[in-house]
Design an enzyme around this catalytic site. Structure first.
Site, mmCIF file in Angstrom:
data_model
loop_
_atom_site.group_PDB
_atom_site.id
_atom_site.type_symbol
_atom_site.label_atom_id
_atom_site.label_comp_id
_atom_site.label_asym_id
_atom_site.label_seq_id
_atom_site.Cartn_x
_atom_site.Cartn_y
_atom_site.Cartn_z
ATOM 1 C CG ASP A 1 -1.738 1.222 1.416
ATOM 2 O OD1 ASP A 1 -1.678 2.094 0.534
ATOM 3 O OD2 ASP A 1 -2.447 1.328 2.436
ATOM 4 C CE LYS B 1 -1.442 6.950 -3.503
ATOM 5 N NZ LYS B 1 -2.062 6.113 -2.452
ATOM 6 C CD GLU C 1 -4.768 3.582 -2.414
ATOM 7 O OE1 GLU C 1 -5.570 4.436 -1.995
ATOM 8 O OE2 GLU C 1 -3.603 3.850 -2.760
ATOM 9 C CG ASP D 1 -9.406 4.599 0.364
ATOM 10 O OD1 ASP D 1 -8.802 5.228 1.251
ATOM 11 O OD2 ASP D 1 -8.820 3.952 -0.523
#
Lengths: 681, 107, 184
Positions: A26, A87, A209, A231
């Site tokens: 992850d 990211k 994800e 999420d």
């Protein structure tokens, strides 16, 4: 223990370790995790300090590269060279970044025209038109270690995770599943995959994800039904709706926002703090390390507010001539009030996902939470009200994505033959530019992947030999509002009258959600079919440069790995022999015992000497390419020689103990027979 | 000492043997993989060998060869569901260390 | 040798699927009304993907690319069949009627008026969820009527009328797309 099934007599595969080691990663905005299926169960592999959450932070020091906790410590000290939340930069250009956000980094503006090489291909990425390429220009940050782009920074994080995995599993992973936000576009996915390749990982799947979370949950509860995954990551927000039915895990709807995340909630507290201390002695907070200290305080306060109605916090800013202390007081009510808009933004996206899937809140069986920020009571409250039932909380929202990724990785490397299948979707529509800057959709969003669509084009002028195709991703009508993925020209079309040529372009989205385009002119058999990979802002030269960079470090990694494997094997043998001797020394005569002891001693010494080189002994990675090139060769020779020596000693110890092992077995049988009733023999 | 099974495991074993149509019980065993590791085996049994030890737990016959017994004596066999997987799980008091994947172990 | 033969056979089978139309791939009679199919479309999709999804072929790298294409084709076929507009277009094509939606704009005047009215309502409804939902519902009812009619036209093999109605359906679908974009 791995879970076993009863086999037919003599049919069981008895060779352990034919099993492939698979890991799930992850790669988060704030933290990253690595997990693997051990003994049939998915577990997070902790780092050397036994932490499961590894801060996604890389510090480029003058001598070394630090990742994780060690890098995090450098954030307040040297923010310029300590890259966090990288990211957010993946697959993006400077222009994509929100102007409101301040970053402490030295961005390099390379607006100079990068000359692309023109070759004889029928298709090549357009260099003339500035639109597609400049818009997708990759971000570069100047650090003490030189120019770094987000792909390289991510690769450094991934390399660290890989080393943790090797240290924990004792073996190099054969396959890796890396998760990405469902709402990541093609550029961001390509960038992520590229980073993993640079880290020397064999990416078998990019997994959305929320889908990963649903895998971890759905398969645990084994309930059929419809799940909604909420999420809220550090920097991204995703909603996915999945259906688990008769062994098929089907994603039915995805929605999200790549500019909304837990960090935005931190920002609210940050703003409150700044407001509160401005009432106190006036101060200028331009200094980025102070900004960083306030940012970290905001994070702590946010976590505290999840537990308490009221939080007092004493903020000390170090870098002052005067030692400043500020008393901060924030109530949950104030925070909830100021963050209500963000929460309702997420609910709007939930409604959108439900609408797409033609579902109502009542038709959702379970709501799954992902991301540490979902611990905030206001979010749980809002979801409980919206769905009229509380969300599931039995799995750690920080770990669930990595666990799901590990489970899928285990399946994909062929470790189990479960009768289930994942059908994921493409989150964004794919289209091409048509006349007037409008988008024509080729593959609509929420299409099950992999998917392909062929589109036929023709020429609109006599003797036209080339045409330009512009691929975009997004839901808007205008090209300008969508993400430009690739722009290429189709050359070498045989001269024909207008409308006679038939150019078939195939758009293919694979199981990773990555786009591949091929084109061919069908009436003439001369034109070849060529695959075009969208470039996510890197030129072909840049990619090959980065690749060769990473390859040149590969031998170091390789040698370290071999050494680490040899040590793991040797330690296992020493342990076994020690145990056996402790229990059954009577089976050995003195000479034999002495011989074994000497061999073990030798082996132990050499292990001790080399253990320093093992990653588990150093909390920070020292990237091999930072050592001066002159002593690199010698180091390598040394590592190789050491590895060979350890292997040789292990082998001789194994041979020495062969007879002992046989004696042990005989002894076991003998003991087993004594005291047994006669009718059983 | 002996080998035992949990109620859940006993239920499953009985059902598996019934579905298979034949078999007197199940065999638990270990296979050595050199000096550094052992791996479990789990099989149906149609015939009991002379050097086999037979245990009975919850009306299920568990057959173990004598060489294997020392490594797994005291083991409880359970049937569990872990996520996607379901299957038999060994709780073996003799195990000191497991390898990374958990399929081989040392005693 | 045997193995090579098997592989060759598999290749042949996979390439054959790639050339097949959606009805053939899903093994249902080419009919607009999908009720006649023995298994629901979604179940058939699952059945096919269990066989051909690339995830089930990870140990076979040599065939992986081809499998991905086959799996993609199956998904595309599913979408083509599921959507009434593309299903109708496919049926028309199979019966020798080609409809180029980009070039077909000649519609009955009454229909165009209705369209204009929809567009006006859509402008008013921008960013208003309730209004948009209402509009969506209206449109859905219209589409339902057209789809039912199309079903019986195809049953009676009246392809020319079906073609006209398909044009209407394409307008409705564009409108539906526009509405879905108007949500905040």
């Amino acid at each position: 223990m791995a879970l076993l099934q009863i086999a037919e007599p003599g049919q069981q595969e008895l060779q352990p370790h034919i099993k492939n080691i698979a890991i799930g990663i992850d790669l988060g905005t704030t933290n990253s995790l690595v997990a693997s299926v051990k003994s049939g169960r998915a577990v997070v592999l902790n780092d050397y300090d036994d932490n499961s959450l590894i801060p996604s932070i890389v510090h480029y020091g003058p001598q070394e590269i630090l990742v994780g906790k060690a890098a995090s410590a450098q954030r307040a000290v040297d923010p310029e060279n300590t890259i966090a939340s990288v990211k957010r930069f993946m697959g993006r250009s400077i222009k994509d970044l929100p102007a409101t956000h301040k970053y402490p980094y030295k961005f390099i503006d390379n607006s100079d025209n990068n000359n692309r090489h023109d070759d004889d291909n029928n298709i090549d990425n357009d260099s003339g038109d500035s639109c597609a390429n400049n818009q997708n220009k990759i971000i570069n940050i100047m650090t003490q270690q030189g120019k770094k782009n987000p792909i390289q920074v991510s690769a450094d994080i991934l390399l660290y995770l890989k080393q943790i995995a090797i240290a924990r599993l004792g073996e190099e992973p054969t396959g890796v599943v890396v998760t990405v936000p469902a709402y990541f576009n093609d550029s961001q996915r390509q960038a992520t995959k590229q980073a993993a390749i640079f880290a020397g990982l064999n990416v078998i799947r990019l997994l959305n994800e929320p889908t990963a979370a649903a895998i971890a949950y759905g398969l645990e509860s084994n309930n059929e039904g419809t799940f909604l995954v909420y999420d809220l990551g550090g920097g991204t927000f995703d909603v996915s709706i999945l259906r688990l039915n008769r062994g098929i895990f089907e994603v039915v709807g995805v929605s999200g926002d790549t500019y909304l995340g837990g960090d935005d909630f931190d920002q609210i507290i940050y703003d409150i703090i700044v407001e509160q201390i401005n009432y106190a002695p006036k101060h200028d907070f331009k200094n980025s390390s102070e900004t960083e200290q306030i940012r970290q305080a905001a994070k702590i306060i946010k976590e505290q507010l999840s537990l308490h109605e009221n939080v007092h916090f004493t903020l000390k800013l170090d870098n002052q001539e005067l030692n400043h202390e500020f008393n901060i007081n924030i109530t949950r009510a104030e925070f909830n009030n100021k963050s209500a808009e963000l929460v309702s933004k997420t609910l709007t996206l939930i409604k959108k996902a439900l609408r797409d899937a033609k579902l109502t809140p009542q038709s959702i069986n379970e709501v799954i939470l992902v991301g540490g920020s979902t611990r905030m009571p206001n979010i749980r409250q809002a979801l409980t009200e919206f769905f009229a039932k509380p969300p599931l909380t039995n799995l750690d929202p920080d770990k669930v994505v990595a666990l799901g990724a590990a489970i899928l990785a285990d399946v994909l490397v062929g470790n189990r033959r479960d009768d289930w299948l994942l059908l994921d979707v493409a989150p964004l529509s794919l289209g091409i530019e048509t006349m007037g800057g409008l988008v024509e959709k080729i593959i609509p969003r929420n299409s099950t992947i992999p998917i392909s669509k062929a589109q036929e084009f023709t020429t609109y002028q006599d003797n036209q030999t080339a045409m330009s195709i512009h691929i975009v991703q997004g839901e808007r009508e205008l090209v300008a509002d969508c993400r430009s993925l690739a722009k290429f020209s189709l050359k070498g079309i045989p001269p024909m009258v207008a409308g006679a040529a038939r150019i078939k372009v195939v758009f293919q989205i694979d199981a990773d959600g990555l786009l591949l385009v091929s084109a061919a002119e069908e009436t003439s058999h001369t034109a070849s079919s060529i695959e075009v990979k969208p470039s996510f802002g890197l030129t072909a030269d840049e990619i090959s440069q980065m690749l060769s960079d990473s390859i040149s470090h590969a031998p170091d990694d390789m040698n370290n790995r071999l050494l680490s494997e040899a040590i793991v094997d040797a330690n296992a043998l020493i342990k076994t022999v020690n145990n056996a001797i402790a229990k059954h020394s009577n089976l050995l005569d003195d000479t034999q015992q002495q011989q074994i002891m000497i061999a073990m001693d030798k082996l132990e010494k050499i292990i001790q000497k080399n253990t320093l080189a093992l990653p588990s002994e150093q909390p920070q990675i020292h990237m091999p390419h930072n050592t001066a090139t002159t002593d690199k060769l010698e180091d390598n020779l040394d590592i190789k020689a050491q590895t060979a020596y350890i292997k040789q000693l292990t082998k001789s110890l194994n041979e020495l103990t062969q007879n002992f092992a046989a004696a042990l077995m005989d002894e076991a049988v003998r003991v087993g027979l004594t005291g047994q009733r006669i009718d059983k023999i | 000492m002996a080998i035992t099974v949990t109620e859940n495991a006993a239920l499953r074993i009985a059902r598996f043997i019934k579905n298979r149509g034949r078999g007197v019980g199940i065999r638990l065993g270990v296979k050595t993989t050199g000096c550094s590791g052992l791996a479990y085996k789990l099989e149906f049994v149609d015939e009991i060998n002379p050097d086999d030890e037979v245990f009975e737990s919850l009306e299920v016959k568990i057959i173990v060869d004598k060489k294997s017994l020392q490594y797994i004596d005291g083991t409880e066999l359970d049937y569990t569901k872990e996520g996607l997987q379901e299957g038999f799980k060994f709780t073996n008091p003799n195990v000191k260390d497991e390898c990374g994947c958990g399929e081989s172990f040392t005693v | 040798m045997n193995k090579e033969n098997e592989l060759a056979k598999l290749h042949k089978k996979l390439y054959k699927i790639l050339t097949e139309d959606a009805f053939t791939v899903f093994e249902i009679p080419p009919n607009f009304d999908l009720m006649s199919a023995s298994t629901p479309l979604n179940n058939k999709l699952h059945e096919l993907q269990k066989k051909f999804h690339p995830d089930n072929w990870t140990s076979n790298p040599s065939i992986y690319g081809l499998i991905t294409r086959v799996s993609s084709h199956i998904n595309s076929c599913y979408q083509e069949l599921k959507n009434p507009l593309s299903r109708s277009l496919l049926l028309l094509k199979l019966n020798g009627f080609h409809l180029d939606l980009a070039k077909n704009t000649q519609m009955p005047q009454a229909f165009l008026f209705e369209q204009m009215e929809f567009h006006e309502l859509l402008d008013e409804a921008a960013n208003d969820c309730d209004k948009l939902e209402q509009l969506e519902q209206n449109l859905e009812n219209k589409q339902k009527t057209v789809i039912e009619e199309l079903g019986s036209l195809f049953n009676q093999k009246q392809f020319e009328q079906a073609l006209e109605l398909t044009k209407q359906l394409s307008f409705y679908q564009k409108l539906a797309d526009l509405i879905s974009r108007q949500y905040p």
